[in-house]
Enzyme design. Sequence first.
Site, mmCIF file in Angstrom:
data_model
loop_
_atom_site.group_PDB
_atom_site.id
_atom_site.type_symbol
_atom_site.label_atom_id
_atom_site.label_comp_id
_atom_site.label_asym_id
_atom_site.label_seq_id
_atom_site.Cartn_x
_atom_site.Cartn_y
_atom_site.Cartn_z
ATOM 1 N N CYS A 149 73.572 30.054 88.253
ATOM 2 C CA CYS A 149 74.472 29.030 87.732
ATOM 3 C C CYS A 149 73.840 27.647 87.670
ATOM 4 O O CYS A 149 74.044 26.898 86.711
ATOM 5 C CB CYS A 149 75.759 28.980 88.544
ATOM 6 S SG CYS A 149 75.511 28.865 90.325
ATOM 7 N N HIS B 86 78.928 22.133 88.491
ATOM 8 C CA HIS B 86 77.702 21.762 89.198
ATOM 9 C C HIS B 86 77.155 20.467 88.599
ATOM 10 O O HIS B 86 76.933 20.375 87.396
ATOM 11 C CB HIS B 86 76.637 22.849 89.037
ATOM 12 C CG HIS B 86 76.888 24.094 89.829
ATOM 13 N ND1 HIS B 86 77.948 24.256 90.681
ATOM 14 C CD2 HIS B 86 76.198 25.271 89.889
ATOM 15 C CE1 HIS B 86 77.889 25.450 91.245
ATOM 16 N NE2 HIS B 86 76.849 26.088 90.778
ATOM 17 N N SER C 270 84.853 37.038 91.909
ATOM 18 C CA SER C 270 84.925 35.713 91.291
ATOM 19 C C SER C 270 84.471 35.742 89.832
ATOM 20 O O SER C 270 85.164 35.282 88.935
ATOM 21 C CB SER C 270 84.043 34.761 92.104
ATOM 22 O OG SER C 270 83.747 33.607 91.397
ATOM 23 N N THR D 277 87.157 42.572 90.339
ATOM 24 C CA THR D 277 88.067 41.841 91.218
ATOM 25 C C THR D 277 87.428 40.593 91.818
ATOM 26 O O THR D 277 88.120 39.775 92.408
ATOM 27 C CB THR D 277 88.557 42.742 92.373
ATOM 28 O OG1 THR D 277 87.412 43.199 93.092
ATOM 29 C CG2 THR D 277 89.341 43.930 91.845
ATOM 30 N N SER E 61 89.388 49.640 95.470
ATOM 31 C CA SER E 61 90.281 49.205 94.401
ATOM 32 C C SER E 61 90.549 50.300 93.370
ATOM 33 O O SER E 61 91.554 50.255 92.655
ATOM 34 C CB SER E 61 89.662 48.003 93.671
ATOM 35 O OG SER E 61 89.500 46.924 94.560
#
Lengths: 361, 361, 361, 361
Positions: free
Chosen positions: B155, B252, B15, B13, B41
């Site tokens: 990332c 980015h 990102s 659930t 959940s």
Amino acid sequence: MPVTKKAGVLGATGSVGQKFILLLAEHPDFELYKLGASVRSAGKPYAEAVKWRQTATIPESARQLVVVGCKASEFADCDVVFSGLDSDVAGDIEKEFKEFGLVVISNAKNYRREPDVPLVVPLVNSSHLDVVARRVKQARAAGTKPGYIICNSNCSTAGLVVPLGALMARFGDISDVTVTTLQAISGAGFSPGVLGFDILDNVIPYISGEEEKLEWETKKILGSVAEDDSFALRSSMTVSAQCNRVAVSDGHLECVSIKFATTNKPSVEDVKQALRDYICESQTLGCPSAPKQCIYVLDEVDRPQPRLDRNRDNGYAISVGRVREDPVFDFKFIVLSHNTVIGAAGSGILIAETLFKKGLL
Amino acid sequence: MPVTKKAGVLGATGSVGQKFILLLAEHPDFELYKLGASVRSAGKPYAEAVKWRQTATIPESARQLVVVGCKASEFADCDVVFSGLDSDVAGDIEKEFKEFGLVVISNAKNYRREPDVPLVVPLVNSSHLDVVARRVKQARAAGTKPGYIICNSNCSTAGLVVPLGALMARFGDISDVTVTTLQAISGAGFSPGVLGFDILDNVIPYISGEEEKLEWETKKILGSVAEDDSFALRSSMTVSAQCNRVAVSDGHLECVSIKFATTNKPSVEDVKQALRDYICESQTLGCPSAPKQCIYVLDEVDRPQPRLDRNRDNGYAISVGRVREDPVFDFKFIVLSHNTVIGAAGSGILIAETLFKKGLL
Amino acid sequence: MPVTKKAGVLGATGSVGQKFILLLAEHPDFELYKLGASVRSAGKPYAEAVKWRQTATIPESARQLVVVGCKASEFADCDVVFSGLDSDVAGDIEKEFKEFGLVVISNAKNYRREPDVPLVVPLVNSSHLDVVARRVKQARAAGTKPGYIICNSNCSTAGLVVPLGALMARFGDISDVTVTTLQAISGAGFSPGVLGFDILDNVIPYISGEEEKLEWETKKILGSVAEDDSFALRSSMTVSAQCNRVAVSDGHLECVSIKFATTNKPSVEDVKQALRDYICESQTLGCPSAPKQCIYVLDEVDRPQPRLDRNRDNGYAISVGRVREDPVFDFKFIVLSHNTVIGAAGSGILIAETLFKKGLL
Amino acid sequence: MPVTKKAGVLGATGSVGQKFILLLAEHPDFELYKLGASVRSAGKPYAEAVKWRQTATIPESARQLVVVGCKASEFADCDVVFSGLDSDVAGDIEKEFKEFGLVVISNAKNYRREPDVPLVVPLVNSSHLDVVARRVKQARAAGTKPGYIICNSNCSTAGLVVPLGALMARFGDISDVTVTTLQAISGAGFSPGVLGFDILDNVIPYISGEEEKLEWETKKILGSVAEDDSFALRSSMTVSAQCNRVAVSDGHLECVSIKFATTNKPSVEDVKQALRDYICESQTLGCPSAPKQCIYVLDEVDRPQPRLDRNRDNGYAISVGRVREDPVFDFKFIVLSHNTVIGAAGSGILIAETLFKKGLL
């Protein structure tokens, strides 16, 4: 009764001009006396001529002033003229004003590289104004009007040179500087400025001419005055800049890495202390707009931030944060400066205040 | 008839989990089979459990899947499990999955520094997966299930190492790297993520742990595999990072300066050509998500930009621009990468595709 | 082998022109044939003439086309000409094109109020094109070229009239409409467009001429064709609009309240069903760009949202949400439409497709 | 020597609490005396407990105050307690404080609908405080402490009722009100607040409970006090609201349409004059935070705007613009109010100042 000096503003309807007017409106030393703009605006009361974009309302002292064209004769009675003109017209107009005998403090880039024009960030190199002092004295002795131009720096340069200057004053030469900027959109002015569609949810990783200015102006500002009153660049320093435009209204943030020339490196605490201790001439002279503190060193891990810190001391102070060691250079830190105050109009005002305190207006 | 592998998603659930689901929904090799999330959940159909925040609608194949808790036994039938778990829970859960004999491809930071866990950006160091290949072969020979964890990188690391890897492949060692990042808010996830009030008209010049990750992960990814199958850091390279959060949704941007070890410097054109020529293993293997071009080198003076360039090759390609000489180092340039595709979930998918093509799933 | 029609684009470098080019680039019925722009751009390959601002790259079919001036003779071979011209030049140019015998589909406002010019939102009143059909038939019978202009509506009108039309088709007249818009900045174009400094952290509660257009165009589009082929406004309906510009790139959101003329009020569920059931002619004709669903009715309490829903069916569908009773009127709901697709260029494309399907090109 | 009253703040680390502290820090009538927050914060100096998000720095008078838990006994010495508590905890705590005999001015919604609790927007219905005055008098006569709660309104209600109240005072009843809001993200607080990823390049067309509050509170605030000191809703007025969250930090903009009950309609100029003439009790009492002008009526076609106008009179004034006739109702106009000043904390401060001036603290 205090003596005030008559001030003119060129480019009065533009981004920098609006800021000049705000800063002059209730100024103890200067009286808003003449507003110059393009032919399209001339003849109109300022409030009608301008598309006002500031959060403060138009000052009453400017509202009804009738805008004139940018002719030197219109500004003959001014003791000082602040220029917020675009560079495509600033060259000819400022030259005419200077030759007319007027004092021009300019935000335009046109004359920054001239060997006889001081390029001044008043928190750092007001000593460069001594060159002007000597010329004024000669002119007065000769009974002539000493027209001259003083340039303030590019907005991103202003933020960088203050901590560099403070550190050099304490620890000697800095040999290498790498700086990446995150610059506010007000720095691009309003005409055309940065389009909303271009900057929303985006970064524009390029600002025309900005990196060259940052790399070059830094060396003139931190350079010295030669015996013949010309300005010598600080050639011992190399600067590399990468400039970006981000979705921020006001406030330039710069990520800086530096390497000292000395092998006797200071500690992080030494660096912070040197920045905190730094005092500039506009403070000692008691200039009304001088910041209470030149450089605020913040200890919070995520500060300074543009929205939270840009208005320290009305935008005349510099904020530094995240001072830490750099694995490649010696130290890295971030610098925040208000690009339309200390980075533009406010720098001009502080230069004029300094000239006034020194009896040069 | 194509054989597909059963895929599970942990942290479904969140990102990164949402992005895994989007990328797996119509995947030719993988079938969305199990979705794991928190106890809150579990038991609900995915469409009810999730606060969906993607521009594409919830895939039909996920909509009705009933979410389960993150227990290894629930995922026993999965051929591969993608973990988008937060680091505060990823440690225990991923360990349990591995010990259960499952293959976990994780976006969490917990095991990235383990000497026996490959840290892989699939456009650069898929060769590090050979270590796993040897372990799988041994396990299969022994008739056991070869549970293992592979980590994708942080990332901001993913964007940096691709051009560095490409340049090192052509010109040899890079000794120094300075990088300043302008990172998108999606990188902070949704819980709590970055508050709108904090980022509007602002920059946050700090991301917890990010600079350390960028400085360290780069050396593992660009490092080598020792004879004993442990990973040796590239100690000849020094990296200095400054990380900022900006008001960008995805993408980015990184401003990079590099210095080569060699004294035989390439030209700017050499550098651009090396980046354009670069090909990675996921391309030669024919992985379905591999970018058409690993690195797009843009010649426009103001590109790449996050909004305009982040989705090149569905977010699996890297964009490089403004390659130019650096007065302090050798070269500077900017890199743009899609932080939730090649910088997170997409990297995991490409690792799994590579494993699949190599017969390791 | 499919027959394609030659398409020209006027104002090709502007906001709407760029969108026309994207939508035409791989179109099955139309071939990008001529690009017209200002004298400044004429003679240059399109890729050089344009400051491209779309997330998709410049289509190959447009990249090398040499831009011409906006002269009818240059477009003599075009079967249809799409005009994305600014209104300050559209008047003369479109008139010249029409008199030359060309078919002009215009996004400009200049001829929308002409009694013999259809003002068409293709999801609603493509029946107004019948007027053109009769004129084309006559011209063809007479052996002449039937030059004519068709206008698409203002961007904010397009979103509003689709649900209104759908509800009137089911429940009869709507007597009162109050609408407040939250409009995207792409609607203002690029020259000058909305300045970033003006819209960041702000709302601009005024768009010049927009409220009048919304209040007036709605009545023409939802009006009828008189016996003499003139267009009769729907005078039984009163519309009141308040228009705002918000910091959104694409996608106009409109908060609507309506009152039916009938005293036999439908229920909320009736209203939602009528919207979901609505089918338009471009769908039944099989136009390639027709949305799969004209109106998506969302049940989530906080949808539609511009970022999440603007691209439904490639921007050709309308999204409606929050349908509920209104204590002052009968019902209130929100409408989202993609302002540069169904609200501008896409509407023009769909009009052309409809004309093509009907044999009118 | 001025007498100051001891002030407590509940929820001191939250969004509204931070604003209360800023407004109280240099207040002539009140002294910042006690700060209450959750157990997690209790025991820490305020500067450590808070994640400060204001542009002004933490006031010195708050910085070192040690935060306490929200127990009435801790606040026993306070003359007035301002509550910025979240509604999930405000119910029990505020009740305890009241029963302890304390005066609570609350920003929470919990007691707004209580028949004996005044719901006050101090620019409009400070007369509702008379109910409290009678109760205080009785309690003092009986020698007891008159604990009571006064609620300020929801943030979007505050902006709406001021011009409505001003117009009703001049022209009598308003029968119908339709309002669409464009609300700032600070209104959602910080925990969790509005996620940056959700609001960037977006509008969220829903705020939980907001429309009901706007439709209902307006009728209580503009209602009357019955003989038995209960509050009678203004049932002759119907209000319909549509509420949106936009990417603005501070400042709620509302697009309003109104219909007067009278058939003797005023002119647009009459309406503007009535708004300009309006004076409220906090002005006549000389409350230190009262705005110089309650309602600024702007004549510029595109004003008020949140960024430019939200801080008029320190955020205590309301701005109205674009007053014009409405084809469906009688008039339409836009209203701007600072949601965290006059729409929240500032309203509480002004209520307290009014109580103080009336001798009720």
